[in-house]
Design a protein around this motif. Structure first.
Motif, PDB file in Angstrom:
ATOM      1  N   VAL A 135     -25.238  19.736 -23.831  1.00  0.00           N
ATOM      2  CA  VAL A 135     -24.655  19.351 -22.543  1.00  0.00           C
ATOM      3  C   VAL A 135     -23.178  19.739 -22.508  1.00  0.00           C
ATOM      4  O   VAL A 135     -22.683  20.264 -21.500  1.00  0.00           O
ATOM      5  N   THR A 136     -22.475  19.496 -23.610  1.00  0.00           N
ATOM      6  CA  THR A 136     -21.057  19.851 -23.679  1.00  0.00           C
ATOM      7  C   THR A 136     -20.849  21.349 -23.499  1.00  0.00           C
ATOM      8  O   THR A 136     -19.941  21.785 -22.783  1.00  0.00           O
ATOM      9  N   SER A 137     -21.721  22.146 -24.121  1.00  0.00           N
ATOM     10  CA  SER A 137     -21.599  23.603 -23.988  1.00  0.00           C
ATOM     11  C   SER A 137     -21.889  24.057 -22.554  1.00  0.00           C
ATOM     12  O   SER A 137     -21.270  25.002 -22.058  1.00  0.00           O
ATOM     13  N   LEU A 138     -22.813  23.382 -21.883  1.00  0.00           N
ATOM     14  CA  LEU A 138     -23.118  23.726 -20.484  1.00  0.00           C
ATOM     15  C   LEU A 138     -21.884  23.525 -19.602  1.00  0.00           C
ATOM     16  O   LEU A 138     -21.613  24.330 -18.705  1.00  0.00           O
ATOM     17  N   LEU A 139     -21.143  22.444 -19.859  1.00  0.00           N
ATOM     18  CA  LEU A 139     -19.981  22.139 -19.022  1.00  0.00           C
ATOM     19  C   LEU A 139     -18.805  23.079 -19.275  1.00  0.00           C
ATOM     20  O   LEU A 139     -17.804  23.015 -18.569  1.00  0.00           O
ATOM     21  N   GLU A 140     -18.929  23.915 -20.289  1.00  0.00           N
ATOM     22  CA  GLU A 140     -17.897  24.922 -20.525  1.00  0.00           C
ATOM     23  C   GLU A 140     -18.116  26.167 -19.663  1.00  0.00           C
ATOM     24  O   GLU A 140     -17.275  27.055 -19.623  1.00  0.00           O
ATOM     25  N   ASN A 141     -19.271  26.203 -18.968  1.00  0.00           N
ATOM     26  CA  ASN A 141     -19.604  27.327 -18.086  1.00  0.00           C
ATOM     27  C   ASN A 141     -19.207  26.957 -16.651  1.00  0.00           C
ATOM     28  O   ASN A 141     -19.764  26.031 -16.053  1.00  0.00           O
ATOM     29  N   ALA A 142     -18.237  27.665 -16.100  1.00  0.00           N
ATOM     30  CA  ALA A 142     -17.709  27.333 -14.767  1.00  0.00           C
ATOM     31  C   ALA A 142     -18.782  27.423 -13.689  1.00  0.00           C
ATOM     32  O   ALA A 142     -18.807  26.615 -12.748  1.00  0.00           O
ATOM     33  N   LYS A 143     -19.698  28.396 -13.798  1.00  0.00           N
ATOM     34  CA  LYS A 143     -20.760  28.545 -12.793  1.00  0.00           C
ATOM     35  C   LYS A 143     -21.699  27.341 -12.804  1.00  0.00           C
ATOM     36  O   LYS A 143     -22.114  26.856 -11.749  1.00  0.00           O
ATOM     37  N   VAL A 144     -22.015  26.875 -13.997  1.00  0.00           N
ATOM     38  CA  VAL A 144     -22.898  25.702 -14.110  1.00  0.00           C
ATOM     39  C   VAL A 144     -22.221  24.474 -13.506  1.00  0.00           C
ATOM     40  O   VAL A 144     -22.828  23.725 -12.734  1.00  0.00           O
ATOM     41  N   VAL A 145     -20.951  24.283 -13.836  1.00  0.00           N
ATOM     42  CA  VAL A 145     -20.204  23.135 -13.306  1.00  0.00           C
ATOM     43  C   VAL A 145     -20.102  23.215 -11.787  1.00  0.00           C
ATOM     44  O   VAL A 145     -20.299  22.217 -11.082  1.00  0.00           O
ATOM     45  N   GLY A 146     -19.855  24.409 -11.254  1.00  0.00           N
ATOM     46  CA  GLY A 146     -19.775  24.593  -9.806  1.00  0.00           C
ATOM     47  C   GLY A 146     -21.080  24.266  -9.113  1.00  0.00           C
ATOM     48  O   GLY A 146     -21.099  23.606  -8.063  1.00  0.00           O
ATOM     49  N   HIS A 147     -22.185  24.742  -9.696  1.00  0.00           N
ATOM     50  CA  HIS A 147     -23.506  24.472  -9.118  1.00  0.00           C
ATOM     51  C   HIS A 147     -23.804  22.968  -9.118  1.00  0.00           C
ATOM     52  O   HIS A 147     -24.274  22.429  -8.103  1.00  0.00           O
ATOM     53  N   LEU A 148     -23.523  22.325 -10.243  1.00  0.00           N
ATOM     54  CA  LEU A 148     -23.776  20.880 -10.331  1.00  0.00           C
ATOM     55  C   LEU A 148     -22.896  20.106  -9.356  1.00  0.00           C
ATOM     56  O   LEU A 148     -23.342  19.138  -8.735  1.00  0.00           O
ATOM     57  N   ALA A 149     -21.652  20.528  -9.204  1.00  0.00           N
ATOM     58  CA  ALA A 149     -20.729  19.841  -8.299  1.00  0.00           C
ATOM     59  C   ALA A 149     -21.208  19.926  -6.853  1.00  0.00           C
ATOM     60  O   ALA A 149     -21.076  18.970  -6.075  1.00  0.00           O
ATOM     61  N   ARG A 150     -21.778  21.077  -6.492  1.00  0.00           N
ATOM     62  CA  ARG A 150     -22.239  21.269  -5.101  1.00  0.00           C
ATOM     63  C   ARG A 150     -23.570  20.582  -4.820  1.00  0.00           C
ATOM     64  O   ARG A 150     -23.781  20.040  -3.728  1.00  0.00           O
ATOM     65  N   HIS A 151     -24.471  20.596  -5.795  1.00  0.00           N
ATOM     66  CA  HIS A 151     -25.840  20.148  -5.529  1.00  0.00           C
ATOM     67  C   HIS A 151     -26.256  18.878  -6.285  1.00  0.00           C
ATOM     68  O   HIS A 151     -27.211  18.211  -5.864  1.00  0.00           O
ATOM     69  N   HIS A 152     -25.586  18.570  -7.385  1.00  0.00           N
ATOM     70  CA  HIS A 152     -26.000  17.418  -8.209  1.00  0.00           C
ATOM     71  C   HIS A 152     -24.761  16.706  -8.755  1.00  0.00           C
ATOM     72  O   HIS A 152     -24.580  16.584  -9.971  1.00  0.00           O
ATOM     73  N   ALA A 153     -23.928  16.213  -7.859  1.00  0.00           N
ATOM     74  CA  ALA A 153     -22.663  15.591  -8.269  1.00  0.00           C
ATOM     75  C   ALA A 153     -22.888  14.390  -9.185  1.00  0.00           C
ATOM     76  O   ALA A 153     -22.126  14.171 -10.142  1.00  0.00           O
ATOM     77  N   ASP A 154     -23.919  13.602  -8.896  1.00  0.00           N
ATOM     78  CA  ASP A 154     -24.190  12.425  -9.723  1.00  0.00           C
ATOM     79  C   ASP A 154     -24.587  12.832 -11.136  1.00  0.00           C
ATOM     80  O   ASP A 154     -24.180  12.208 -12.128  1.00  0.00           O
ATOM     81  N   LEU A 155     -25.383  13.913 -11.237  1.00  0.00           N
ATOM     82  CA  LEU A 155     -25.800  14.408 -12.547  1.00  0.00           C
ATOM     83  C   LEU A 155     -24.598  14.958 -13.326  1.00  0.00           C
ATOM     84  O   LEU A 155     -24.463  14.728 -14.539  1.00  0.00           O
ATOM     85  N   LEU A 156     -23.713  15.649 -12.628  1.00  0.00           N
ATOM     86  CA  LEU A 156     -22.511  16.187 -13.255  1.00  0.00           C
ATOM     87  C   LEU A 156     -21.664  15.055 -13.830  1.00  0.00           C
ATOM     88  O   LEU A 156     -21.122  15.164 -14.938  1.00  0.00           O
ATOM     89  N   ASN A 157     -21.555  13.969 -13.089  1.00  0.00           N
ATOM     90  CA  ASN A 157     -20.783  12.819 -13.543  1.00  0.00           C
ATOM     91  C   ASN A 157     -21.339  12.260 -14.856  1.00  0.00           C
ATOM     92  O   ASN A 157     -20.583  11.943 -15.789  1.00  0.00           O
ATOM     93  N   GLU A 158     -22.669  12.153 -14.939  1.00  0.00           N
ATOM     94  CA  GLU A 158     -23.298  11.649 -16.160  1.00  0.00           C
ATOM     95  C   GLU A 158     -23.117  12.618 -17.311  1.00  0.00           C
ATOM     96  O   GLU A 158     -22.868  12.211 -18.456  1.00  0.00           O
ATOM     97  N   PHE A 159     -23.248  13.916 -17.040  1.00  0.00           N
ATOM     98  CA  PHE A 159     -23.049  14.934 -18.070  1.00  0.00           C
ATOM     99  C   PHE A 159     -21.619  14.866 -18.621  1.00  0.00           C
ATOM    100  O   PHE A 159     -21.389  15.017 -19.821  1.00  0.00           O
ATOM    101  N   GLN A 160     -20.657  14.643 -17.745  1.00  0.00           N
ATOM    102  CA  GLN A 160     -19.259  14.574 -18.180  1.00  0.00           C
ATOM    103  C   GLN A 160     -19.022  13.358 -19.079  1.00  0.00           C
ATOM    104  O   GLN A 160     -18.253  13.424 -20.036  1.00  0.00           O
ATOM    105  N   LYS A 161     -19.706  12.265 -18.774  1.00  0.00           N
ATOM    106  CA  LYS A 161     -19.603  11.081 -19.627  1.00  0.00           C
ATOM    107  C   LYS A 161     -20.144  11.367 -21.022  1.00  0.00           C
ATOM    108  O   LYS A 161     -19.563  10.976 -22.033  1.00  0.00           O
ATOM    109  N   ILE A 162     -21.281  12.071 -21.074  1.00  0.00           N
ATOM    110  CA  ILE A 162     -21.871  12.443 -22.365  1.00  0.00           C
ATOM    111  C   ILE A 162     -20.928  13.337 -23.152  1.00  0.00           C
ATOM    112  O   ILE A 162     -20.726  13.176 -24.347  1.00  0.00           O
ATOM    113  N   ALA A 163     -20.324  14.314 -22.432  1.00  0.00           N
ATOM    114  CA  ALA A 163     -19.394  15.242 -23.094  1.00  0.00           C
ATOM    115  C   ALA A 163     -18.178  14.503 -23.651  1.00  0.00           C
ATOM    116  O   ALA A 163     -17.690  14.813 -24.757  1.00  0.00           O
ATOM    117  N   GLU A 164     -17.668  13.506 -22.908  1.00  0.00           N
ATOM    118  CA  GLU A 164     -16.515  12.729 -23.367  1.00  0.00           C
ATOM    119  C   GLU A 164     -16.872  11.927 -24.637  1.00  0.00           C
ATOM    120  O   GLU A 164     -16.065  11.846 -25.561  1.00  0.00           O
TER     121      GLU A 164
END
Length: 295
Positions: A261-290
């Motif tokens: 999950v941490t490696s996925l969040l290092e990809n700007a395209k993945v983060v952009g897609h999640l921010a536009r379509h799955h903001a809640d999922l992105l938030n949870e992924f960021q918590k895991i990465a932290e």
């Protein structure tokens, strides 16, 4: 058929080393509120009175052969700096196993304090002098000196860096060695080290697992209630064993998934897609990465 085992790797270099404090890099800062704590004051008084008994643990910096990273002993080093000391004798770890040291703990565990006191006594420091250094009475020093009497080595090892209530060891002595180990495992698993919790374990212990002549702890319970506690303790023991067997594999899966999950969040395209379509999922992924970064 002969079995060949890989040679054991030394955890520490064979000799200690006197190191300039300026060449040691702490892994964390000591907070101002910690410096005001009673425990910090006790350690400072002990160092002034009898010097450093338990050497700090460092590892050689792989990027700079002349520097070291501090793994264990942040309070001791901070106190030495405040006292104007320029050098300190250290144990040199052979590998950077910083994750095995509890970097969030700001006080000495009771068993570590016991070993420190034992070492001081062996070096000829009197009980009276230790009592002055630690700002406690002599009775407390003697209790800590005898802390592990009647405690089996395996249980002591499980609790060596835990902040167990001093009188909890009085209760543990009522248990036979195997039950002491189970009790210590339960304490670690539940992260509970209070006197009351250990008393409840002793009270729920079957008579055949108690040291001969030791009565069960009186918690004001009837024989029927004690019987229920004993059966509940047996059930919890079985559940604990079941969880323990699967813990290693589950933990590995968790570490791998968190790293992915941490490696996925290092990809700007993945983060952009999640921010536009799955903001809640992105938030949870960021918590895991932290959490992964903090581990």
């Amino acid at each position: 058929m002969s079995l060949h085992h890989a040679p054991l790797t030394r955890a520490f270099e064979e000799t200690t080393l006197r190191i300039a404090i300026a060449d040691i890099s702490p892994l964390r800062e000591v907070r101002p509120d910690v410096r005001k704590s009673v425990k910090y004051g006790q350690i400072a008084a002990s160092i002034r009175e009898v010097g450093i008994i338990e050497p700090p643990v460092v590892v050689r910096d792989p990027l700079d052969s002349g520097r070291f990273r501090l793994l264990d002993g942040h309070l001791r080093l901070d106190i030495l700096i405040s006292q104007g000391v320029a050098e300190v004798v250290c144990l040199i770890a052979t590998e950077d196993e910083a994750f095995t040291y509890n970097r969030r703990v700001s006080r000495i565990a009771i068993i570590q304090e016991h070993k420190m006191i034992m070492k001081a006594v062996k070096q000829g420091v009197s009980e009276e002098r230790l009592a002055r250094a630690l700002n406690v009475n002599i009775a407390s020093i003697r209790k800590k000196l005898n802390l592990l009497d009647g405690i089996c080595p395996e249980a002591a090892e499980l609790l060596r860096d835990k902040h167990v209530a001093l009188n909890a060891f009085v209760q543990l002595r009522k248990l036979k060695p195997m039950r002491q180990i189970i009790a210590a495992e339960m304490m670690v698993a539940m992260n509970r080290y209070s006197l009351g919790y250990v008393k409840s374990i002793v009270a729920a212990t079957p008579p055949d697992q108690l040291v001969q002549g030791k009565r069960q702890t009186d918690l004001g319970l009837s024989p029927e209630q004690l019987d229920v506690m004993t059966k509940e303790a047996a059930r919890l023991d079985l559940e604990f064993r079941s969880v323990e067997q699967s813990y290693g594999a589950d933990h590995l899966d968790l570490v791998l998934a968190s790293a992915y999950v941490t490696s996925l969040l290092e990809n700007a395209k993945v983060v952009g897609h999640l921010a536009r379509h799955h903001a809640d999922l992105l938030n949870e992924f960021q918590k895991i990465a932290e959490l992964q970064k903090a581990a």
